[in-house]
Design a protein around this motif. Structure first.
Motif, PDB file in Angstrom:
ATOM      1  N   SER A 164     -17.983   7.046  18.009  1.00 58.69           N
ATOM      2  CA  SER A 164     -18.047   5.587  17.984  1.00 58.69           C
ATOM      3  C   SER A 164     -17.791   4.965  16.785  1.00 58.69           C
ATOM      4  CB  SER A 164     -19.503   5.310  18.233  1.00 58.69           C
ATOM      5  OG  SER A 164     -19.810   5.562  19.434  1.00 58.69           O
ATOM      6  N   TYR A 206     -18.036   4.294  28.529  1.00 55.38           N
ATOM      7  CA  TYR A 206     -18.077   5.646  28.158  1.00 55.38           C
ATOM      8  C   TYR A 206     -18.922   6.235  29.448  1.00 55.38           C
ATOM      9  CZ  TYR A 206     -17.033   5.243  23.217  1.00 55.38           C
ATOM     10  OH  TYR A 206     -16.570   5.122  21.782  1.00 55.38           O
ATOM     11  N   ALA A 229     -22.287   0.929  19.352  1.00 54.97           N
ATOM     12  CA  ALA A 229     -21.960   2.528  18.864  1.00 54.97           C
ATOM     13  C   ALA A 229     -22.876   3.436  19.184  1.00 54.97           C
ATOM     14  CB  ALA A 229     -21.434   2.185  17.309  1.00 54.97           C
TER      15      ALA A 229
END
Length: 242
Positions: A77, A102, A146
């Protein structure tokens, strides 16, 4: 987790990154320091795939970033120094978009999003559009995006910029907790005190060249100075300039 081998990048006649090599180990907080224009962000952008190197090799979690960029990107990330995010999205929709990219399930995205939103104190702002956020809030929503994907490697470019004191403290705590679980954090910063207190390994780059890499004690030995990291940094970068 990250291995950079003989990395080189030119912009026209300017040699921005000059034959740089280093390794970031599992469970390590790796600080990447240098003056403005030293090549920090260019190196980070090559690791993350935003730029292609002219020469060299980049291994990310055992994957060759140049040969298999998608697999490499799944392991990381990245939070840039100046987040440029989708301002027409709400915070909640943005985090859902990142999580689903993701492969996370909606329930897991919501759970992790709220967990980190509470830590960074923006849980009441997730329904607002990002264009209404302050710079600090944009930094927080980018960090949360992230973190929710729980990558093997977290890459941060000047992550403390724009954060309030409590959020900076919490981010540093999260970084250490992640490394205690065997994951890695690679970050650049101009704040020497943060690097001195947080990093397991520190690398200093200047004018595209890697000057030194090692623990704080290693750097003190090389500089023949028992002073602060700030003092050592200034001495090493000044020596390189002369």
């Amino acid at each position: 987790m990250i291995e950079v081998i003989n990395l080189t990048k030119k912009f026209g006649a300017k040699l921005a990154v000059d034959n740089v090599s280093f390794k970031v180990n599992d469970g390590e907080i790796f600080g990447f320091l240098g003056p403005n224009g030293a090549g920090k962000s260019t190196t980070i952008k090559m690791i993350t795939g935003l730029l292609s190197p002219d020469e060299g090799k980049i291994m990310v979690g055992g994957v060759d970033r140049l040969k298999d960029p998608i697999s490499a990107k799944k392991k990381i990330s990245y939070v840039p120094d100046n987040p440029d995010i989708y301002e027409k999205m709400t915070g909640k929709f943005y985090l859902s978009f990142i999580g689903k990219s993701y492969g996370l399930a909606s329930e897991e995205i919501e759970k992790r999003s709220m967990e980190y939103a509470k830590i960074f104190e923006i849980e009441n702002d997730l329904s607002a559009y990002i264009e209404s956020y302050s710079h600090g809030m944009k930094q927080k929503i980018t960090l949360i995006g992230a973190l929710i994907v729980d990558p093997d490697i977290l890459i941060l470019d000047e992550p403390m910029v724009g954060l309030d004191a409590k959020s900076s403290y919490n981010l540093k705590k999260i970084m250490r907790e992640r490394c205690d679980r065997g994951k890695s954090v690679f970050f650049s910063t101009h704040v020497m005190e943060v690097a001195e207190n947080l990093c397991d390994t520190i690398a200093i780059i200047n004018k595209g060249k890697l000057i030194t890499v090692g623990s704080l004690e290693d750097l003190k030995e090389k500089a023949k100075d028992e002073g602060s990291l700030e003092k050592i940094f200034l001495e090493l970068t000044d020596e390189e300039s002369n």
